[in-house]
Design a protein around this motif. Structure first.
Motif, PDB file in Angstrom:
ATOM      1  N   VAL A 199       0.374  -0.996   0.233  1.00  0.00           N
ATOM      2  CA  VAL A 199      -0.145   0.110  -0.212  1.00  0.00           C
ATOM      3  C   VAL A 199       1.132   1.095   0.189  1.00  0.00           C
ATOM      4  O   VAL A 199       0.975   2.317  -0.677  1.00  0.00           O
ATOM      5  CB  VAL A 199      -0.712   0.213   1.394  1.00  0.00           C
ATOM      6  CG1 VAL A 199      -1.561   1.598   1.347  1.00  0.00           C
ATOM      7  CG2 VAL A 199      -2.210  -1.830   1.347  1.00  0.00           C
ATOM      8  N   ALA A 200       2.090   1.533   0.803  1.00  0.00           N
ATOM      9  CA  ALA A 200       2.624   2.596   0.901  1.00  0.00           C
ATOM     10  C   ALA A 200       4.265   2.891   0.205  1.00  0.00           C
ATOM     11  O   ALA A 200       4.107   4.233  -0.017  1.00  0.00           O
ATOM     12  CB  ALA A 200       2.698   2.716   2.454  1.00  0.00           C
ATOM     13  N   GLY A 201       4.312   1.904  -0.746  1.00  0.00           N
ATOM     14  CA  GLY A 201       5.555   1.794  -1.596  1.00  0.00           C
ATOM     15  C   GLY A 201       6.842   1.693  -0.740  1.00  0.00           C
ATOM     16  O   GLY A 201       6.571   0.755   1.178  1.00  0.00           O
ATOM     17  N   THR A 202       7.394   2.159  -0.802  1.00  0.00           N
ATOM     18  CA  THR A 202       9.040   1.621   0.153  1.00  0.00           C
ATOM     19  C   THR A 202       9.136   2.815   0.871  1.00  0.00           C
ATOM     20  O   THR A 202       8.605   3.596   1.262  1.00  0.00           O
ATOM     21  CB  THR A 202      10.647   2.412  -0.699  1.00  0.00           C
ATOM     22  OG1 THR A 202      10.425   1.269  -1.907  1.00  0.00           O
ATOM     23  CG2 THR A 202      11.802   2.535  -0.657  1.00  0.00           C
ATOM     24  N   MET A 203       9.819   2.396   1.848  1.00  0.00           N
ATOM     25  CA  MET A 203       9.762   2.389   4.112  1.00  0.00           C
ATOM     26  C   MET A 203      11.129   1.918   3.762  1.00  0.00           C
ATOM     27  O   MET A 203      11.379   1.225   3.725  1.00  0.00           O
ATOM     28  CB  MET A 203       7.866   1.762   4.393  1.00  0.00           C
ATOM     29  CG  MET A 203       7.391   1.814   3.547  1.00  0.00           C
ATOM     30  SD  MET A 203       6.265   0.994   5.119  1.00  0.00           S
ATOM     31  CE  MET A 203       5.757   3.319   6.812  1.00  0.00           C
ATOM     32  N   THR A 204      11.656   3.018   5.279  1.00  0.00           N
ATOM     33  CA  THR A 204      12.787   2.803   5.905  1.00  0.00           C
ATOM     34  C   THR A 204      12.306   1.877   6.928  1.00  0.00           C
ATOM     35  O   THR A 204      11.031   1.384   7.297  1.00  0.00           O
ATOM     36  CB  THR A 204      13.281   4.008   6.314  1.00  0.00           C
ATOM     37  OG1 THR A 204      12.577   4.492   7.527  1.00  0.00           O
ATOM     38  CG2 THR A 204      14.097   4.958   5.913  1.00  0.00           C
ATOM     39  N   PRO A 205      13.071   1.084   7.869  1.00  0.00           N
ATOM     40  CA  PRO A 205      13.003  -0.004   8.883  1.00  0.00           C
ATOM     41  C   PRO A 205      11.961   1.507  10.206  1.00  0.00           C
ATOM     42  O   PRO A 205      10.788   0.901  10.418  1.00  0.00           O
ATOM     43  CB  PRO A 205      13.786  -0.584   9.443  1.00  0.00           C
ATOM     44  CG  PRO A 205      14.676  -0.302   8.001  1.00  0.00           C
ATOM     45  CD  PRO A 205      14.494   1.549   7.045  1.00  0.00           C
ATOM     46  N   GLY A 206      12.391   2.609  10.100  1.00  0.00           N
ATOM     47  CA  GLY A 206      11.997   2.884  11.069  1.00  0.00           C
ATOM     48  C   GLY A 206      10.780   3.133  10.563  1.00  0.00           C
ATOM     49  O   GLY A 206       9.384   3.092  11.636  1.00  0.00           O
ATOM     50  N   GLU A 207      10.427   3.877   9.730  1.00  0.00           N
ATOM     51  CA  GLU A 207       8.751   3.968   9.328  1.00  0.00           C
ATOM     52  C   GLU A 207       7.899   2.535   9.157  1.00  0.00           C
ATOM     53  O   GLU A 207       6.264   2.777  10.022  1.00  0.00           O
ATOM     54  CB  GLU A 207       8.557   4.720   8.032  1.00  0.00           C
ATOM     55  CG  GLU A 207       9.506   6.107   7.456  1.00  0.00           C
ATOM     56  CD  GLU A 207       9.695   6.012   6.402  1.00  0.00           C
ATOM     57  OE1 GLU A 207       9.599   6.922   5.620  1.00  0.00           O
ATOM     58  OE2 GLU A 207       9.313   5.310   5.070  1.00  0.00           O
ATOM     59  N   ILE A 208       8.413   1.714   9.039  1.00  0.00           N
ATOM     60  CA  ILE A 208       7.978   0.528   9.298  1.00  0.00           C
ATOM     61  C   ILE A 208       7.150   0.310  10.564  1.00  0.00           C
ATOM     62  O   ILE A 208       6.323   0.065  11.222  1.00  0.00           O
ATOM     63  CB  ILE A 208       8.325  -0.770   8.513  1.00  0.00           C
ATOM     64  CG1 ILE A 208       8.620  -0.158   6.704  1.00  0.00           C
ATOM     65  CG2 ILE A 208       8.117  -1.612   9.087  1.00  0.00           C
ATOM     66  CD1 ILE A 208       9.307  -1.358   5.762  1.00  0.00           C
ATOM     67  N   ALA A 209       8.234   0.264  11.418  1.00  0.00           N
ATOM     68  CA  ALA A 209       8.295   0.243  12.696  1.00  0.00           C
ATOM     69  C   ALA A 209       6.556   1.274  13.758  1.00  0.00           C
ATOM     70  O   ALA A 209       6.274   0.871  14.955  1.00  0.00           O
ATOM     71  CB  ALA A 209       9.344   0.580  13.885  1.00  0.00           C
ATOM     72  N   PRO A 257      17.154   6.978  -0.940  1.00  0.00           N
ATOM     73  CA  PRO A 257      16.871   7.777  -2.635  1.00  0.00           C
ATOM     74  C   PRO A 257      17.866   8.997  -1.586  1.00  0.00           C
ATOM     75  O   PRO A 257      18.284   9.470  -2.701  1.00  0.00           O
ATOM     76  CB  PRO A 257      16.213   7.831  -2.935  1.00  0.00           C
ATOM     77  CG  PRO A 257      14.944   7.527  -2.001  1.00  0.00           C
ATOM     78  CD  PRO A 257      15.401   6.139  -1.385  1.00  0.00           C
ATOM     79  N   GLU A 258      17.408  10.250  -0.900  1.00  0.00           N
ATOM     80  CA  GLU A 258      17.373  10.933  -0.604  1.00  0.00           C
ATOM     81  C   GLU A 258      18.485  10.749   1.056  1.00  0.00           C
ATOM     82  O   GLU A 258      18.802  11.768   1.033  1.00  0.00           O
ATOM     83  CB  GLU A 258      15.899  11.816  -0.093  1.00  0.00           C
ATOM     84  CG  GLU A 258      15.235  11.714  -0.924  1.00  0.00           C
ATOM     85  CD  GLU A 258      13.848  11.847  -0.502  1.00  0.00           C
ATOM     86  OE1 GLU A 258      13.690  12.160   0.534  1.00  0.00           O
ATOM     87  OE2 GLU A 258      13.146  12.307  -1.410  1.00  0.00           O
ATOM     88  N   ASP A 259      18.578  10.219   1.406  1.00  0.00           N
ATOM     89  CA  ASP A 259      19.392   9.793   2.734  1.00  0.00           C
ATOM     90  C   ASP A 259      20.518   8.541   2.894  1.00  0.00           C
ATOM     91  O   ASP A 259      20.060   7.512   3.056  1.00  0.00           O
ATOM     92  CB  ASP A 259      19.093  10.002   3.654  1.00  0.00           C
ATOM     93  CG  ASP A 259      19.671  10.332   5.265  1.00  0.00           C
ATOM     94  OD1 ASP A 259      21.245  10.547   4.874  1.00  0.00           O
ATOM     95  OD2 ASP A 259      19.489  10.370   6.238  1.00  0.00           O
ATOM     96  N   ARG A 260      21.189   8.486   1.920  1.00  0.00           N
ATOM     97  CA  ARG A 260      22.032   7.369   2.588  1.00  0.00           C
ATOM     98  C   ARG A 260      22.552   6.466   3.201  1.00  0.00           C
ATOM     99  O   ARG A 260      23.460   5.675   3.468  1.00  0.00           O
ATOM    100  CB  ARG A 260      23.483   7.909   1.324  1.00  0.00           C
ATOM    101  CG  ARG A 260      23.330   8.461  -0.306  1.00  0.00           C
ATOM    102  CD  ARG A 260      24.408   8.907  -1.017  1.00  0.00           C
ATOM    103  NE  ARG A 260      26.062   7.215  -0.672  1.00  0.00           N
ATOM    104  CZ  ARG A 260      26.941   7.722  -0.958  1.00  0.00           C
ATOM    105  NH1 ARG A 260      27.440   8.096  -1.175  1.00  0.00           N
ATOM    106  NH2 ARG A 260      27.331   6.129  -0.944  1.00  0.00           N
ATOM    107  N   ARG A 261      22.354   7.162   4.333  1.00  0.00           N
ATOM    108  CA  ARG A 261      22.975   6.836   5.822  1.00  0.00           C
ATOM    109  C   ARG A 261      21.899   6.074   5.950  1.00  0.00           C
ATOM    110  O   ARG A 261      22.115   4.938   7.045  1.00  0.00           O
ATOM    111  CB  ARG A 261      22.628   7.451   6.694  1.00  0.00           C
ATOM    112  CG  ARG A 261      24.387   8.928   6.854  1.00  0.00           C
ATOM    113  CD  ARG A 261      24.136   9.839   7.565  1.00  0.00           C
ATOM    114  NE  ARG A 261      22.986  10.716   7.331  1.00  0.00           N
ATOM    115  CZ  ARG A 261      21.786  11.659   7.710  1.00  0.00           C
ATOM    116  NH1 ARG A 261      23.123  12.083   9.335  1.00  0.00           N
ATOM    117  NH2 ARG A 261      21.533  12.605   7.387  1.00  0.00           N
TER     118      ARG A 261
END
Length: 133
Positions: free
Chosen positions: A32-42, A71-75
């Motif tokens: 539904v949301a597309g690509t996410m960071t692990p923090g966003e998933i959490a 794509p916006e923050d390589r860290r």
């Protein structure tokens, strides 16, 4: 009762997929949301980041997700469904598309507009209520 029925469907779909319910929730969220960071998933699933790491590891082992550079923050790491993973949902809930289409066919465009508005309001209300105090 709607919430109970949705949970029941989620568990049945998870069982059919061979995933546990938490992994299936993550799969559904990424669909539904597309690509996410692990923090966003959490944050979205109200899980610890450690738990999400385990979820992502299991899904990656099954070829459902891949970790990439944000794509916006390589860290940061981004998690996305692999090609084809988003198309396997039909196997988990056979007949769902047809059943939902038939349900919607019973309403006029105006009635569907009201339903969409109501669902949007319910969603925002639920988001508000689920925020941490």
């Amino acid at each position: 009762m709607l919430a109970v029925r949705l949970i029941k469907l989620l568990h049945r779909m998870a069982d059919r997929s061979g995933m546990n319910p938490t992994d299936f929730q993550c799969y559904t969220l990424l669909r539904v949301a597309g690509t996410m960071t692990p923090g966003e998933i959490a944050a979205s699933l109200c899980l610890s980041t450690g738990s999400v790491t385990g979820v992502i590891d299991r899904m990656e082992a099954h070829g459902l997700v891949e970790r990439t550079r944000h794509p916006e923050d390589r860290r940061k790491v981004a998690v996305r469904l692999t090609e084809g993973a988003d198309g396997i949902n039909a196997a988990f809930a056979p007949g769902m598309r047809r059943a939902m289409t038939e349900l919607h066919d019973g309403y006029s465009s105006e009635e569907l507009s009201v339903i969409v508005d109501w669902l949007g309001r319910v969603g925002r209300t639920l988001d508000h209520l689920s925020e941490k105090p």
